[in-house]
Design an enzyme around this catalytic site. Structure first.
Site, mmCIF file in Angstrom:
data_model
loop_
_atom_site.group_PDB
_atom_site.id
_atom_site.type_symbol
_atom_site.label_atom_id
_atom_site.label_comp_id
_atom_site.label_asym_id
_atom_site.label_seq_id
_atom_site.Cartn_x
_atom_site.Cartn_y
_atom_site.Cartn_z
ATOM 1 N N HIS B 62 32.772 41.861 34.505
ATOM 2 C CA HIS B 62 33.131 42.927 34.942
ATOM 3 C C HIS B 62 34.358 43.401 34.678
ATOM 4 O O HIS B 62 35.349 42.648 33.967
ATOM 5 C CB HIS B 62 33.004 43.131 36.510
ATOM 6 N N ASP B 66 41.675 40.760 35.891
ATOM 7 C CA ASP B 66 41.632 39.344 35.786
ATOM 8 C C ASP B 66 40.469 38.618 35.146
ATOM 9 O O ASP B 66 40.552 37.417 34.994
ATOM 10 C CB ASP B 66 41.910 38.879 37.064
ATOM 11 N N ASP B 212 32.877 38.178 40.097
ATOM 12 C CA ASP B 212 33.103 37.906 41.595
ATOM 13 C C ASP B 212 32.012 38.336 42.325
ATOM 14 O O ASP B 212 31.215 39.259 41.927
ATOM 15 C CB ASP B 212 34.257 38.918 41.987
#
Lengths: 303, 303
Positions: B62, B66, B212
């Site tokens: 995504h 980070d 995530d």
């Protein structure tokens, strides 16, 4: 008053030999300015104890990745760390489009004001001016629009001659005026002469940053007489053809530029990945300009 | 045949405590796959001896910084290092727009083919299939479109029983067929029975990457029965409200997911910057799923 440069990255193009892409911090009287922000700059800041909330202004010379790819990560981390203070950003006009695109797709909203001002790659311009400091950009000659940056300290105050001040028991209220060269008259009529009670103000200091650029272009007028000149020195002069081709400079040329503009000191950097040992680079530049130093990461250099 | 994961970054959001943003390398039979590419990934690759030319495929989960800000730097460095081999890139559809914008303004042209395939954040899809390996993406639940990735090894060969092969002096030409379970007849009429001359093929191995994501969404069907499950565990469960709010998972939840999908082993990562000591995170997950390990940077984990 402090005026120092911390090198965070001195590698050209790709990180190698523990050298990182370009970034440096100017500490001017505890106000921090960041020049360029290659990938990993925020990690280098951690390593060398630079707090990002001390940075008020960021200057990006051009949009080759090794000079700006750490920027969006740094801006995001500042946000996550709760920054609310304004941040001023200067760089090529499209830089803000890239940042906005990345922020958009990460669904992130900065909680601080990011105030962007495009730099002009065609002529010298003042970007920042206060009583104590002026920052200018000036055109460099590279493969994409690029500017250098020059930091000029404003007029410095004279310093009081302590022994005389104490002997005459001069009230503190007059110190500021005396330092600025103004004679003062006490309530009892005593005259305090600034010229007798102060040492002359030291000369104002200046720093110039030239990376990336082909040497010997018109930018030399913009960097004349600087105290400390950071000039890229990607190659040894035996590769001057490669320097021409890629719009970079050789160490010999960096030395010649420093001599031509009558800099007080030259700092080399932006070393090609082909050089592990940097001694030959230093030696080559010193043949042209004796007061030359290699820039090393993590080291502060006085202006 | 090797099937291992090297952790290059296990920090969430910001780099801290020498922990870096997310990136990991899958070594499948000496073919390297990179999953996510946070800022500084190319430096981490240097540090741990990963040659970028071994990487054939890159998967980006995504567009939070980070997880991908190191990508453009890595692509550029591959170019500077003379890469000519095709590179396959998988990620959210707009990733290619960001890359193209950055390449455009740096006036760079990649000398190798960058073959981009957008991932589908709404349903499971096969991204790569060979006889030996299948890679799928599957939807995760995060604040922006996000996918996980699953690597499934193809059917493995049976192995020959050396002593019997040598005793019967079976010609090499039959080895491949025997391993695949095919009986063979020699020119003199001797029959070699695969079932008698081979040990059964070991089970095929599988790896899943979930970061995530909020825990317990429909992705559990996509990761059922994996041998090694990397599941983000940003927070301790005392911060489950924060995990809900930010669409992350707690260590307890990661353990529960691993148990629910009957994974063989769980690897934790994507640790919040608030945790310097990671022991409590491990202990919390192990209460739910005993065979849990913390992921550490620079360490290879067998699938």
């Amino acid at each position: 008053m402090r005026f120092e440069v911390l090198i965070l990255g001195n590698s050209s193009a790709t990180p190698i030999f523990e050298r990182h892409p370009t970034a440096q911090i100017i500490n001017f009287n505890e106000q921090y300015f960041l020049i360029d922000c290659g990938e990993g700059t925020q990690m280098q800041m951690h390593r060398y104890g630079v707090k990002s909330n001390k940075i008020s202004h960021i200057f990006i010379s051009h949009l080759h990745g090794d000079h700006y790819l750490g920027l969006i990560g740094l801006l995001s981390s500042m946000n996550l760390h709760g920054r609310t203070a304004d941040l001023h950003l200067y760089g090529p006009s499209v830089l803000i489009d890239i940042i906005n695109l990345q922020l958009k797709y990460s669904d992130a909203r900065l909680q601080y004001n990011l105030i962007f001002q495009p730099t002009n790659p065609d002529q010298e311009e003042v970007l920042y001016r206060s009583e104590k400091l002026t920052v200018r950009s000036f055109p460099l000659k590279h493969r994409v629009p690029t500017t250098g940056f020059r930091f000029d300290e404003g007029p410095r105050s004279a310093s009081l001659i302590r022994e005389k001040i104490e002997k005459l028991n001069i009230p503190k209220v007059f110190f500021g005026m005396l330092k600025r060269g103004i004679d003062c008259v006490d309530v009892d009529g005593t005259v305090y002469k600034a010229a007798e009670l102060t040492k002359p103000a030291p000369a104002s200091r200046s720093y110039a940053y030239c990376s990336d650029t082909r040497a010997f272009e018109k930018y030399v007028d913009s960097i004349r007489g600087v105290d400390l000149l950071y000039h890229e020195s990607t190659f040894l002069h035996e590769l001057v053809d490669r320097a021409e081709e890629t719009c970079h400079s050789t160490c010999k040329e960096a030395g010649m530029v420093a001599r031509q503009v009558e800099a007080k000191k030259l700092l080399l950097g932006h070393y090609s990945a082909r050089y592990k040992d940097l001694t030959p680079l230093l030696e080559e530049a010193q043949l042209e300009f004796v007061n030359t130093e290699l820039s090393f990461e993590g080291k502060w250099y006085k202006v």
